[in-house]
Scaffold this active site. Structure first.
Site, PDB file in Angstrom:
ATOM      1  N   SER A  47       1.519   6.926   4.887  1.00 40.15           N
ATOM      2  CA  SER A  47       1.271   6.718   6.293  1.00 40.15           C
ATOM      3  C   SER A  47       0.752   8.022   6.936  1.00 40.15           C
ATOM      4  O   SER A  47       0.235   7.643   7.980  1.00 40.15           O
ATOM      5  CB  SER A  47       2.416   5.886   7.004  1.00 40.15           C
ATOM      6  OG  SER A  47       3.662   6.853   6.860  1.00 40.15           O
ATOM      7  N   GLU A 117       3.845   0.792  -4.592  1.00 40.02           N
ATOM      8  CA  GLU A 117       3.409  -0.217  -4.043  1.00 40.02           C
ATOM      9  C   GLU A 117       3.123  -1.180  -5.065  1.00 40.02           C
ATOM     10  O   GLU A 117       2.367  -0.849  -5.934  1.00 40.02           O
ATOM     11  CB  GLU A 117       2.366  -0.190  -2.818  1.00 40.02           C
ATOM     12  CG  GLU A 117       2.609   0.671  -1.700  1.00 40.02           C
ATOM     13  CD  GLU A 117       1.599   0.823  -0.493  1.00 40.02           C
ATOM     14  OE1 GLU A 117       0.595  -0.116  -0.819  1.00 40.02           O
ATOM     15  OE2 GLU A 117       1.681   1.488   0.174  1.00 40.02           O
ATOM     16  N   GLU A 184       7.672  -5.168   3.325  1.00 38.14           N
ATOM     17  CA  GLU A 184       7.093  -4.650   4.444  1.00 38.14           C
ATOM     18  C   GLU A 184       6.219  -6.158   4.947  1.00 38.14           C
ATOM     19  O   GLU A 184       5.669  -6.885   4.275  1.00 38.14           O
ATOM     20  CB  GLU A 184       5.927  -3.802   4.378  1.00 38.14           C
ATOM     21  CG  GLU A 184       5.277  -3.364   5.573  1.00 38.14           C
ATOM     22  CD  GLU A 184       4.404  -2.016   5.422  1.00 38.14           C
ATOM     23  OE1 GLU A 184       4.595  -1.215   4.569  1.00 38.14           O
ATOM     24  OE2 GLU A 184       3.637  -1.875   6.513  1.00 38.14           O
TER      25      GLU A 184
HETATM   26  O1  KIV Z   1       3.669   5.062   4.049  1.00 43.57           O
HETATM   27  C1  KIV Z   1       4.668   4.680   4.675  1.00 43.57           C
HETATM   28  O2  KIV Z   1       5.063   5.253   5.506  1.00 43.57           O
HETATM   29  C2  KIV Z   1       5.581   3.752   4.055  1.00 43.57           C
HETATM   30  C3  KIV Z   1       6.529   3.047   4.886  1.00 43.57           C
HETATM   31  C4  KIV Z   1       5.820   2.317   5.991  1.00 43.57           C
HETATM   32  C5  KIV Z   1       7.238   1.892   4.197  1.00 43.57           C
HETATM   33  O3  KIV Z   1       5.101   3.093   3.006  1.00 43.57           O
END
Ligand code: KIV
Length: 277
Positions: A47, A117, A184
């Site tokens: 993120s 993921e 998620e």
């Molecule tokens: O990249 C991220 O911060 C995440 C969280 C939202 C779980 O995968």
């Protein structure tokens, strides 16, 4: 004194019905505050591609960038379990490449686990990483690296077929040896069913209150990222407002000569000064 949180602590927490708290962090100062506040696990999430780098998705993030941020975070964390995200294309090409990249997160970055993921498609890859003694956290539901395949950031698992697939994915991930699964953006009742159906902890983000723990992006929960606020985010502060106001005060103090004042200034012996003229 707070105790080190490990992958074993994740499991014990589920067995003892004790909820797990997790937050992202991308730098030393934030990681230190998060750890001091008693958060169980810190995620160096991809993120960061959106909230730190300003991209529209997480896809451009590289392994080297995650390692760079993980190193900074690891220096600030004493007790929380440090989990580094495996970015897009770091585990998709081959199992060998996936193990090597996961190993770099641990060896160079100082992470204690990695997050991947995807469900059924990646179980063989996950097994190879777990076999290399690297703890893996799974991540299913709205997996942002699949944004193009999903056709946008959309809630997953609302219809029977996709809900069944997610339940199956969770069971396959458990079999593959993950120590926890991030869920998620899925309906809360589906998250509840998945949580009951696996013996490892589920960590929800937009997946309701029945998961074994919760994770949020720190910039979202502190109200620092204001481009958009997802429905599942609770803002515990509005730092974008506070920071902008503080910076505005600083700019005006500088313009008006109010900063720096004597309090923020170093003086010098007047005899020394005289000799300079
Ligand atoms: O990249 C991220 O911060 C995440 C969280 C939202 C779980 O995968």
């Amino acid at each position: 004194m707070a105790q080190k949180f490990t992958v074993k602590s994740f499991q014990e927490a589920k067995e003892n019905n004790r909820k797990i708290s997790m937050l992202t962090a991308y730098d030393y100062s934030m990681a230190k505050m998060v750890d001091t506040a008693g958060i169980d696990s810190v995620l160096i999430g991809d993120s960061l591609g959106m909230v730190f780098q300003g991209h529209e998705s997480t896809l451009p993030v590289t392994v080297d960038e995650i390692i760079y941020h993980t190193k900074a975070v690891a220096r600030g964390v004493k007790n929380a379990l440090i989990v580094a995200d495996m970015p897009f294309l770091s585990y998709h090409v081959s199992k060998e490449e996936a193990v090597r990249n996961a190993g770099r997160m641990i060896k160079e970055g100082g992470a204690e686990a990695v997050k991947i993921e995807g469900g059924a498609l990646f179980t063989e890859t996950i097994k190879a990483i777990v076999d290399a003694q690297i703890p893996v956290m799974g991540h299913i539901g709205l997996t942002p690296q699949s944004v193009n395949a999903f056709g946008g950031f959309k809630v997953q698992g609302r219809d029977e077929q996709s809900a069944k697939r997610l339940l199956e994915d969770a069971k396959l991930l458990e079999k593959a040896g993950v120590f926890a699964i991030t869920l998620e953006c899925i309906p809360d009742k589906l998250a509840q069913l998945i949580t009951k159906s696996v013996s490892i902890p589920t960590i929800g983000i937009g997946a309701g209150k029945d998961c074994d723990g919760q994770v949020l992006v720190i910039n979202d929960m502190l109200g620092m990222f204001s481009d958009f606020v997802p429905k599942f985010v609770k803002q515990y502060a509005k730092l974008n407002v506070e920071i902008t106001a503080a910076v505005r005060s600083y700019a005006s103090d500088v313009k008006e000569g109010r900063f720096p004042s004597d309090e923020h200034t170093f003086d010098m012996d007047s005899e020394v000064l005289k000799k300079l003229y």
